[in-house]
Scaffold this motif. Structure first.
Motif, mmCIF file in Angstrom:
data_model
loop_
_atom_site.group_PDB
_atom_site.id
_atom_site.type_symbol
_atom_site.label_atom_id
_atom_site.label_comp_id
_atom_site.label_asym_id
_atom_site.label_seq_id
_atom_site.Cartn_x
_atom_site.Cartn_y
_atom_site.Cartn_z
ATOM 1 N N GLY A 5 0.818 -1.208 0.000
ATOM 2 C CA GLY A 5 0.000 0.000 0.000
ATOM 3 C C GLY A 5 0.850 1.255 0.000
ATOM 4 N N MET A 6 0.178 2.394 -0.125
ATOM 5 C CA MET A 6 0.893 3.657 -0.285
ATOM 6 C C MET A 6 1.694 4.051 0.949
ATOM 7 N N MET A 7 1.211 3.748 2.143
ATOM 8 C CA MET A 7 1.984 4.070 3.346
ATOM 9 C C MET A 7 3.363 3.408 3.301
ATOM 10 N N LYS A 8 3.390 2.130 2.951
ATOM 11 C CA LYS A 8 4.654 1.404 2.862
ATOM 12 C C LYS A 8 5.516 1.950 1.726
ATOM 13 N N ALA A 9 4.872 2.294 0.614
ATOM 14 C CA ALA A 9 5.611 2.826 -0.532
ATOM 15 C C ALA A 9 6.284 4.147 -0.183
ATOM 16 N N ILE A 10 5.584 4.977 0.591
ATOM 17 C CA ILE A 10 6.154 6.260 1.022
ATOM 18 C C ILE A 10 7.367 6.027 1.918
ATOM 19 N N GLU A 11 7.247 5.058 2.815
ATOM 20 C CA GLU A 11 8.336 4.782 3.763
ATOM 21 C C GLU A 11 9.622 4.366 3.059
ATOM 22 N N VAL A 12 9.499 3.675 1.927
ATOM 23 C CA VAL A 12 10.710 3.280 1.186
ATOM 24 C C VAL A 12 11.066 4.282 0.097
ATOM 25 N N GLY A 13 10.268 5.355 -0.026
ATOM 26 C CA GLY A 13 10.608 6.429 -0.949
ATOM 27 C C GLY A 13 10.244 6.186 -2.397
ATOM 28 N N TYR A 14 9.351 5.228 -2.662
ATOM 29 C CA TYR A 14 9.016 4.892 -4.054
ATOM 30 C C TYR A 14 8.357 6.058 -4.799
ATOM 31 N N PRO A 15 7.241 6.624 -4.312
ATOM 32 C CA PRO A 15 6.620 7.704 -5.095
ATOM 33 C C PRO A 15 7.519 8.931 -5.197
ATOM 34 N N GLN A 16 8.273 9.227 -4.126
ATOM 35 C CA GLN A 16 9.167 10.382 -4.163
ATOM 36 C C GLN A 16 10.213 10.225 -5.265
ATOM 37 N N ALA A 17 10.770 9.028 -5.379
ATOM 38 C CA ALA A 17 11.800 8.778 -6.390
ATOM 39 C C ALA A 17 11.217 8.832 -7.795
ATOM 40 N N GLN A 18 9.999 8.301 -7.958
ATOM 41 C CA GLN A 18 9.365 8.320 -9.278
ATOM 42 C C GLN A 18 9.059 9.741 -9.728
ATOM 43 N N ILE A 19 8.625 10.582 -8.796
ATOM 44 C CA ILE A 19 8.340 11.984 -9.134
ATOM 45 C C ILE A 19 9.623 12.716 -9.500
ATOM 46 N N ALA A 20 10.693 12.467 -8.749
ATOM 47 C CA ALA A 20 11.972 13.109 -9.047
ATOM 48 C C ALA A 20 12.464 12.723 -10.438
ATOM 49 N N GLU A 21 12.317 11.443 -10.771
ATOM 50 C CA GLU A 21 12.747 10.970 -12.092
ATOM 51 C C GLU A 21 11.904 11.595 -13.197
ATOM 52 N N SER A 22 10.595 11.663 -12.975
ATOM 53 C CA SER A 22 9.695 12.277 -13.954
ATOM 54 C C SER A 22 10.024 13.757 -14.144
ATOM 55 N N SER A 23 10.252 14.449 -13.040
ATOM 56 C CA SER A 23 10.577 15.872 -13.104
ATOM 57 C C SER A 23 11.853 16.111 -13.904
ATOM 58 N N TYR A 24 12.861 15.263 -13.664
ATOM 59 C CA TYR A 24 14.128 15.373 -14.398
ATOM 60 C C TYR A 24 13.900 15.137 -15.888
ATOM 61 N N ARG A 25 13.105 14.132 -16.225
ATOM 62 C CA ARG A 25 12.846 13.796 -17.618
ATOM 63 C C ARG A 25 12.140 14.944 -18.342
#
Length: 559
Positions: free
Chosen positions: A431-451
């Motif tokens: 779920g999203m709580m666990k995903a946030i804890e490991v930084g998954y959405p944050q990393a995906q947004i950073a990668e998208s922003s860079y692209r």
């Protein structure tokens, strides 16, 4: 469509490419080799019925019926237009009240309240960290009588009010309730929304206070209390807007927003509340960017996906539980300080995309917001943009006018398919709580922003006036709005007066009861915050109690 028809279209398509297209392109080459949407989806030269997937009834259906691809209401804007809701707030309560009344006079049909950073972060104006930010990016509200001033001469039982507030959402809604009750208005007459989406704060916006475990408890307490006691109120606005503004593309915006929604539904059901008792009041908030077709497809895909999630994952029975109701704001990150008047064109296209996508509520950014808070003139023009589309464009004359476009239907399917893959990945993480804890959405947004930034720098994505058609000597006439710094003194004086004149023993008693309730896992804290606010406690005092018990969240370093 029959196989014979498909074969004929395919045969004719090949003939057209060889005999018509190739000779033409040999003399008149296309502008570039690849055409990509901002999300990186490769766009073909031409779409035909061969690009359609699935049958009409299962993929589109009819407006007001599952899967709601074509809209959540049977007659959409032929019956009632979307709510025109301009986001506003600055300085003191009096300043914001003046702007609200001017916007209502101009034809705005709903209020949308912006708060300054201290209010959002649970700090009173007299806190040492608040000093330079009092009233700067929104209105300073620290006591319920300040809310009363903001809503002065405004019949709050007759307007819908949206509050962009998260970590202190219960405090601000409690102020609204206290204001209503002081006027003899029942909570059953109140209609509006508090954002209350703390998950997207951890992902994108960063205006959180407490660690995620307590942040989600706080948010769900509000959902639970509202579902039982404030029947017309929307207790959460699950917000993809800030995810998009942080650098996510349209696909990530859909996937992460719906993943947040799943988490809130799951946590509320764990309280023992039936999904059909609260889901009809869930609302969503998306961005509208300038690529019209990708945005329309995004809205349609999100609506279809949410209907399926609620029906199949949570076994919702009420049609209202499966409807994705959403507010839209035009893309702030796409506004440019260069040639700012051109932003009127951008926001018009973005607003049109939201309307063709079936939004229930819309805020159009003012053209000067890349320079500062909007002036009164710019805010009025933003309202006029919506009114011109509503009454002059023809976009509201028929339901879902873009449906059946081979390109839009194909693109809707593409966005949905990509978003489902991301959702499945998040579910596998727990779920999203666990995903946030490991930084998954944050990393995906950073990668998208860079692209996206890289494409802008390579001129693969165009910003008129920035990386194409730039004019360094462009002389604009844009007036820049500035908050009067003397406003802070007035606010601080009033805060001191409130604290001096109130019954401090009553305040301390209410804060003590809140402390005891917040220290127990299975107690809903909303009634205790409401009691404290009615007793005269400030936002900062309520937040201080919770900070002492729950602590403050410090985001781990991910990069």
């Amino acid at each position: 469509m029959t196989m014979d028809t498909d074969d004929k279209i395919l045969e004719k398509s090949k003939e057209w490419e060889e005999k018509v297209l190739k000779p033409w392109i040999s003399k008149r080459p296309e502008r570039k080799n690849n055409f990509l949407t901002p999300s990186g989806i490769l766009v073909k030269r031409l779409y035909t019925p061969l690009d359609q997937k699935g049958d009409y009834l299962s993929k589109l259906g009819f407006p007001g019926e599952y899967p709601y691809t074509r809209g959540i209401y049977p007659n959409m804007y032929r019956g009632r237009l979307w709510t025109i809701r301009q986001y506003a707030g600055y300085g003191s309560a009096e300043d914001t009240n003046y702007r609200f009344r001017k916007l209502l006079e101009a034809g705005q049909t709903g209020l949308s309240m912006a708060f300054d950073l201290p209010t959002q972060l649970g700090l009173d104006p007299d806190h040492k960290l608040a000093f330079t930010e009092v009233g700067v990016v929104g209105v300073s509200l620290f006591h319920w009588k300040e809310m009363d001033l903001v809503m002065s001469d405004i019949p709050i039982q007759k307007v819908t009010t949206s509050m962009t507030i998260n970590a202190t959402a219960i405090e601000l809604l409690s102020m609204y309730i206290a204001t209503a009750e002081s006027r003899g208005i029942s909570t059953s007459e109140l209609d509006g929304t508090v954002q209350n989406d703390i998950l997207k704060e951890y992902i994108a916006r960063k205006n959180y206070i407490y660690p995620p475990e307590f942040g989600i408890r706080y948010a769900v307490d509000l959902i639970e209390y509202s579902s039982k006691n404030i029947p017309n109120w929307h207790p959460i606005s699950i917000s993809g807007y800030h995810i998009r503004e942080a650098g996510a593309d349209a696909i990530l915006e859909v996937a992460f927003t719906l993943a947040d929604g799943i988490e809130y539904v799951r946590k509320t059901i764990e309280r023992g509340i039936s999904v059909d008792d609260f889901a009809p009041k869930l609302s969503f908030f998306f961005a509208a960017y300038t690529n019209i077709f990708e945005e329309i497809a995004k809205f349609r895909a999100a609506r279809r996906m949410w209907a399926k999630i609620m029906k199949e994952m949570f076994n919702a029975k009420k049609p209202e539980s499966m409807m994705l109701r959403f507010h839209t704001q035009t893309g702030g990150a796409e506004l440019t300080a260069q040639q700012p008047e051109i932003n009127i064109i951008r926001t018009t296209l973005q607003a049109l995309a939201a309307i063709l996508g079936g939004t229930q509520s819309l805020h159009v950014n003012s053209y000067d917001e890349a320079l500062g808070l909007p002036t009164e003139k710019a805010a009025k023009i933003a309202i006029r943009v919506q009114q011109v589309i509503a009454h002059e464009s023809g976009a509201t004359d028929t339901i879902d006018p873009i449906a059946g476009s081979y390109y839009v239907e194909w693109l809707t399917d593409e966005i949905e398919e990509h978003a489902w893959k991301i959702l499945y990945d998040i579910e596998r993480m727990g779920g999203m709580m666990k995903a946030i804890e490991v930084g998954y959405p944050q990393a995906q947004i950073a990668e998208s922003s860079y692209r996206i930034q890289k494409r802008l720098e390579q001129n693969d994505l165009v910003r008129v006036g920035v990386n194409m058609y730039y004019e360094p000597d462009w002389i604009g006439t844009t007036e820049v709005f500035k908050v009067n710094p003397l406003v802070r003194d007035r606010i601080l004086q009033r805060l001191a007066k409130y604290k001096k004149e109130r019954d401090n023993s009553k305040v301390e008693g209410s804060l003590s009861r809140l402390r005891n309730a917040a220290d127990k896992e299975n107690v809903n804290i909303f009634p205790y915050i409401l009691d404290a606010i009615k007793s005269g406690a400030t936002v900062g005092e309520v937040s201080s109690v919770l900070r002492e018990l729950w602590g403050e969240y410090k985001e781990p370093s991910l990069f």
